[in-house]
Design an enzyme around this catalytic site. Sequence first.
Site, short mmCIF file in Angstrom:
data_model
loop_
_atom_site.label_atom_id
_atom_site.label_comp_id
_atom_site.label_asym_id
_atom_site.label_seq_id
_atom_site.Cartn_x
_atom_site.Cartn_y
_atom_site.Cartn_z
N ASP A 36 0.81 -1.25 0.00
CA ASP A 36 0.00 0.00 0.00
C ASP A 36 0.83 1.29 0.00
O ASP A 36 0.53 2.22 0.75
CB ASP A 36 -0.95 0.02 1.21
CG ASP A 36 -1.97 -1.11 1.19
OD1 ASP A 36 -1.84 -2.02 0.38
OD2 ASP A 36 -2.89 -1.08 2.03
N LYS A 71 -6.91 -4.75 -3.30
CA LYS A 71 -7.64 -5.30 -2.15
C LYS A 71 -8.61 -4.27 -1.60
O LYS A 71 -8.49 -3.09 -1.90
CB LYS A 71 -6.65 -5.72 -1.06
CG LYS A 71 -5.86 -4.57 -0.48
CD LYS A 71 -4.76 -5.08 0.43
CE LYS A 71 -4.04 -3.98 1.16
NZ LYS A 71 -4.86 -3.17 2.05
N CYS A 129 -1.87 -2.91 7.54
CA CYS A 129 -1.73 -3.75 6.36
C CYS A 129 -0.41 -4.51 6.32
O CYS A 129 -0.36 -5.66 5.87
CB CYS A 129 -1.95 -2.92 5.11
SG CYS A 129 -3.65 -2.28 5.08
#
Length: 199
Positions: free
Chosen positions: A8, A106, A151
Site C-alpha cells: 500500500d 484489495k 496492512c
Amino acid sequence: MKALLLIDIQNDFLPDGALAVAEGDQVVPVANRLMSEFALVVATQDWHPSDHRSFASQHPRRHIREVINLSGFEQVLWPDHCMQGSHGAKLAPGLNLGEIDFIIQKGTDVDIDSYSGFFDNDHRKSTGLEALLHEQGVQEVQLVGLATDYCVKFTALDAISQGFKTSVVLDGIRGVELTPGDCERAIQDMRLAGVEIIQ
Ligand SMILES: [Zn+2]
C-alpha cells in the site's frame, strides 16, 4: 525464489494524503533500493469503492477512528481513502514503477475491509496473491510499506500462516499509531508469529 512485497505505498498514505501515515514517504527510497535486489516485485494497492463501509462517511453519527462492528468484525472507521481510480489510490510517484511486476488490489468488496494483501478481513475471499506467489515459485517474501500496525502486520501474519518464510524491513515501514505503542505491538505480534524483523 524470494519476492518483495510493497504494501500500500499509495498517495493517500503519504504525508499529504487522506489517511496520512507520519513519514510514510520515507519508505519509498527503501522500497526502490530493495526492488533492484529482487527478481519478483509485487505491490498491493488498497482499492475501495467510493461507498466502502470502512469509511466513517458511510455511517451517520459515527466519526473517524471510531471502532464499530462491521459484518461481525471490529472495524476502525477511516477517512475516505484510496478510492478506485482516484489520485489518492495511485502508487507513490517516487516509486520505481517499472520494477513492479504485479499489482494486487484489495478492499474492493464494499462490505468488508482487507488489511491483508492475501485475504479480506474475514479470511473468506482471497485477493489472488497467494496463488500468484505459488505460480511464480515463491517460498519467501520480504515486506516493506504502509502501515506497520495494519496492512503490513496482517499481510505478514497471513504470509507466515500460508507457509512463506517472511521478513519485514524495519526502516521500510511506518505506522498509523491510533494508540501510542501500536507499532511496537505490531512488531512484537509479527515476531511472535515467526516473522523475521530486519534492518
Ligand atoms: Zn483502506
